[in-house]
Motif scaffolding. Structure first.
Motif, PDB file in Angstrom:
ATOM      1  N   GLY A 166       0.796  -1.228   0.000  1.00 23.59           N
ATOM      2  CA  GLY A 166       0.000   0.000   0.000  1.00 23.59           C
ATOM      3  C   GLY A 166       0.819   1.264   0.000  1.00 23.59           C
ATOM      4  N   GLY A 167       2.055   1.171  -0.429  1.00 21.73           N
ATOM      5  CA  GLY A 167       2.897   2.358  -0.491  1.00 21.73           C
ATOM      6  C   GLY A 167       3.473   2.791   0.839  1.00 21.73           C
ATOM      7  N   SER A 168       3.322   1.956   1.867  1.00 22.75           N
ATOM      8  CA  SER A 168       3.879   2.289   3.174  1.00 22.75           C
ATOM      9  C   SER A 168       5.373   1.948   3.208  1.00 22.75           C
ATOM     10  CB  SER A 168       3.155   1.514   4.277  1.00 22.75           C
ATOM     11  OG  SER A 168       1.785   1.855   4.306  1.00 22.75           O
ATOM     12  N   LYS A 169       6.145   2.824   3.803  1.00 24.33           N
ATOM     13  CA  LYS A 169       7.582   2.597   3.886  1.00 24.33           C
ATOM     14  C   LYS A 169       7.899   1.788   5.133  1.00 24.33           C
ATOM     15  CE  LYS A 169      12.072   4.900   3.717  1.00 24.33           C
ATOM     16  NZ  LYS A 169      12.797   6.192   3.616  1.00 24.33           N
ATOM     17  N   SER A 170       8.705   0.747   4.967  1.00 22.10           N
ATOM     18  CA  SER A 170       9.126  -0.105   6.072  1.00 22.10           C
ATOM     19  C   SER A 170      10.648  -0.124   6.139  1.00 22.10           C
ATOM     20  CB  SER A 170       8.590  -1.526   5.878  1.00 22.10           C
ATOM     21  OG  SER A 170       9.065  -2.382   6.882  1.00 22.10           O
ATOM     22  N   SER A 171      11.192  -0.111   7.366  1.00 21.05           N
ATOM     23  CA  SER A 171      12.644  -0.126   7.518  1.00 21.05           C
ATOM     24  C   SER A 171      13.041  -1.073   8.640  1.00 21.05           C
ATOM     25  CB  SER A 171      13.184   1.272   7.811  1.00 21.05           C
ATOM     26  OG  SER A 171      12.705   1.735   9.062  1.00 21.05           O
ATOM     27  N   SER A 172      14.266  -1.564   8.528  1.00 21.62           N
ATOM     28  CA  SER A 172      14.801  -2.492   9.519  1.00 21.62           C
ATOM     29  C   SER A 172      16.301  -2.243   9.655  1.00 21.62           C
ATOM     30  CB  SER A 172      14.536  -3.935   9.088  1.00 21.62           C
ATOM     31  OG  SER A 172      15.118  -4.855   9.977  1.00 21.62           O
ATOM     32  N   THR A 173      16.786  -2.201  10.891  1.00 21.09           N
ATOM     33  CA  THR A 173      18.200  -1.926  11.153  1.00 21.09           C
ATOM     34  C   THR A 173      18.780  -2.976  12.093  1.00 21.09           C
ATOM     35  OG1 THR A 173      17.897   0.466  10.886  1.00 21.09           O
ATOM     36  CG2 THR A 173      19.861  -0.263  12.080  1.00 21.09           C
ATOM     37  N   ALA A 174      19.966  -3.434  11.775  1.00 21.55           N
ATOM     38  CA  ALA A 174      20.685  -4.382  12.631  1.00 21.55           C
ATOM     39  C   ALA A 174      22.101  -3.866  12.817  1.00 21.55           C
ATOM     40  CB  ALA A 174      20.699  -5.772  12.010  1.00 21.55           C
ATOM     41  N   ARG A 175      22.606  -3.971  14.039  1.00 21.41           N
ATOM     42  CA  ARG A 175      23.955  -3.486  14.320  1.00 21.41           C
ATOM     43  C   ARG A 175      24.662  -4.431  15.277  1.00 21.41           C
ATOM     44  NH1 ARG A 175      25.869   2.426  16.778  1.00 21.41           N
ATOM     45  NH2 ARG A 175      28.103   2.103  16.422  1.00 21.41           N
ATOM     46  N   ALA A 176      25.962  -4.645  15.034  1.00 26.37           N
ATOM     47  CA  ALA A 176      26.773  -5.465  15.931  1.00 26.37           C
ATOM     48  C   ALA A 176      28.200  -4.938  15.919  1.00 26.37           C
ATOM     49  CB  ALA A 176      26.748  -6.931  15.507  1.00 26.37           C
ATOM     50  N   ASN A 177      28.884  -5.013  17.049  1.00 28.76           N
ATOM     51  CA  ASN A 177      30.258  -4.507  17.131  1.00 28.76           C
ATOM     52  C   ASN A 177      31.021  -5.172  18.261  1.00 28.76           C
ATOM     53  OD1 ASN A 177      30.125  -2.609  19.654  1.00 28.76           O
ATOM     54  ND2 ASN A 177      28.317  -2.108  18.447  1.00 28.76           N
ATOM     55  N   ILE A 178      32.335  -5.093  18.170  1.00 29.40           N
ATOM     56  CA  ILE A 178      33.231  -5.584  19.221  1.00 29.40           C
ATOM     57  C   ILE A 178      34.314  -4.537  19.469  1.00 29.40           C
ATOM     58  CG2 ILE A 178      35.028  -7.277  19.796  1.00 29.40           C
ATOM     59  CD1 ILE A 178      33.406  -9.413  18.512  1.00 29.40           C
ATOM     60  N   ALA A 179      34.543  -4.219  20.740  1.00 32.33           N
ATOM     61  CA  ALA A 179      35.583  -3.276  21.132  1.00 32.33           C
ATOM     62  C   ALA A 179      36.569  -3.987  22.063  1.00 32.33           C
ATOM     63  CB  ALA A 179      34.977  -2.059  21.829  1.00 32.33           C
ATOM     64  N   VAL A 180      37.801  -3.451  22.145  1.00 37.02           N
ATOM     65  CA  VAL A 180      38.879  -4.086  22.913  1.00 37.02           C
ATOM     66  C   VAL A 180      39.613  -3.026  23.729  1.00 37.02           C
ATOM     67  CG1 VAL A 180      41.078  -5.319  22.737  1.00 37.02           C
ATOM     68  CG2 VAL A 180      39.184  -5.947  21.231  1.00 37.02           C
ATOM     69  N   ARG A 181      40.059  -3.410  24.911  1.00 38.60           N
ATOM     70  CA  ARG A 181      40.914  -2.541  25.719  1.00 38.60           C
ATOM     71  C   ARG A 181      41.903  -3.401  26.501  1.00 38.60           C
ATOM     72  NH1 ARG A 181      36.693  -0.355  30.407  1.00 38.60           N
ATOM     73  NH2 ARG A 181      36.582  -2.285  31.652  1.00 38.60           N
TER      74      ARG A 181
END
Length: 241
Positions: free
Chosen positions: A91-106
């Motif tokens: 129906g012309g509706s906008k759909s969005s999806s986001t995925a994020r992943a990360n690794i940090a070190v110290r």
């Protein structure tokens, strides 16, 4: 005469070799290697939408230093990321999806001092705690008309029974390394611990017809830590701003 020349040449070569060995032994070093680091965090739209392991000890060793010595740390690690984004729209509706992943070190010395650098930036350019080894932000958006559509011949209105669907999955595994440093350590045995932190999060539209889905995972593989005792140039700035 030839014999004396040969002996002299051997003495010169041995002397050069001894100088090289002495230079190599002038610096103390410690190494630890782990074939598989137990660090993983995931998040999915049908469950936990955010995940954070916090700082976890993943590599550790000890080194004994003389008074007023400096340490260099070389930390390397396999870093894997999986992101899965699915959007449904009609129906012309906008759909969005986001995925994020990360690794940090110290790197932590003696349970309290942090080796430099203590911070860096993430994939969005924002300040991050520790050194970010890997970070992925995946966003998928779509605006579809839909499937199995019928039109009202009187009003002209179009009604679609089924939403169209689009899915994007990315999986990567890389090996990364970064150098850390700490100056002016007192004499004695020092405990060296590498800490890593895995994070995963998702964001999705659940009010669009059909709904969206997303998933993310960050995980570590093999890792190695090399610690070397050195004498840095006095007066030189460790952190250059």
């Amino acid at each position: 005469m030839q014999t004396s020349k040969l002996i002299a040449a051997v003495v010169v070569l041995c002397a050069g070799g001894m100088v090289g060995v002495a230079h190599a032994q002038s610096a103390k070093a410690a190494v630890t290697i782990k074939p598989l680091i137990a660090l993983s965090q995931s998040a999915y739209s049908d469950g936990a939408t955010d995940g954070d392991t916090g700082w976890v000890d993943v590599l550790q060793t000890q080194i004994k230093t003389a008074n007023q010595k400096d340490l260099l740390f070389d930390v390397s690690m396999q870093c894997g990321i999986v992101t899965d984004t699915t959007v449904r729209s009609s129906g012309g509706s906008k759909s969005s999806s986001t995925a994020r992943a990360n690794i940090a070190v110290r790197v932590v010395v003696d349970g309290e001092r942090m080796a430099e650098p203590t911070g860096s930036i993430d994939a969005n350019g924002a300040a991050a705690e520790g050194v970010v080894f890997c970070d992925r932000v995946q966003t998928l958006a779509a605006e579809f008309a839909g499937l199995n559509c019928t039109a009202d011949l009187t009003t002209g209105a179009v009604d679609c029974l089924d939403a169209e669907e689009l899915q994007l999955i990315l999986k990567t595994l890389n090996a990364h390394a970064f150098n850390f440093a700490m100056t002016d350590l007192t004499s004695g045995v020092h405990d060296i611990v590498v800490q890593a932190r895995a994070q995963a999060s998702v964001d999705f539209d659940d009010d669009v017809a059909g709904g969206s889905m997303s998933g993310a995972e960050a995980f570590a593989g093999a890792g190695a830590l090399v610690v070397e005792e050195v004498r840095l140039v006095k007066g030189a700035e460790l952190i250059e701003l």
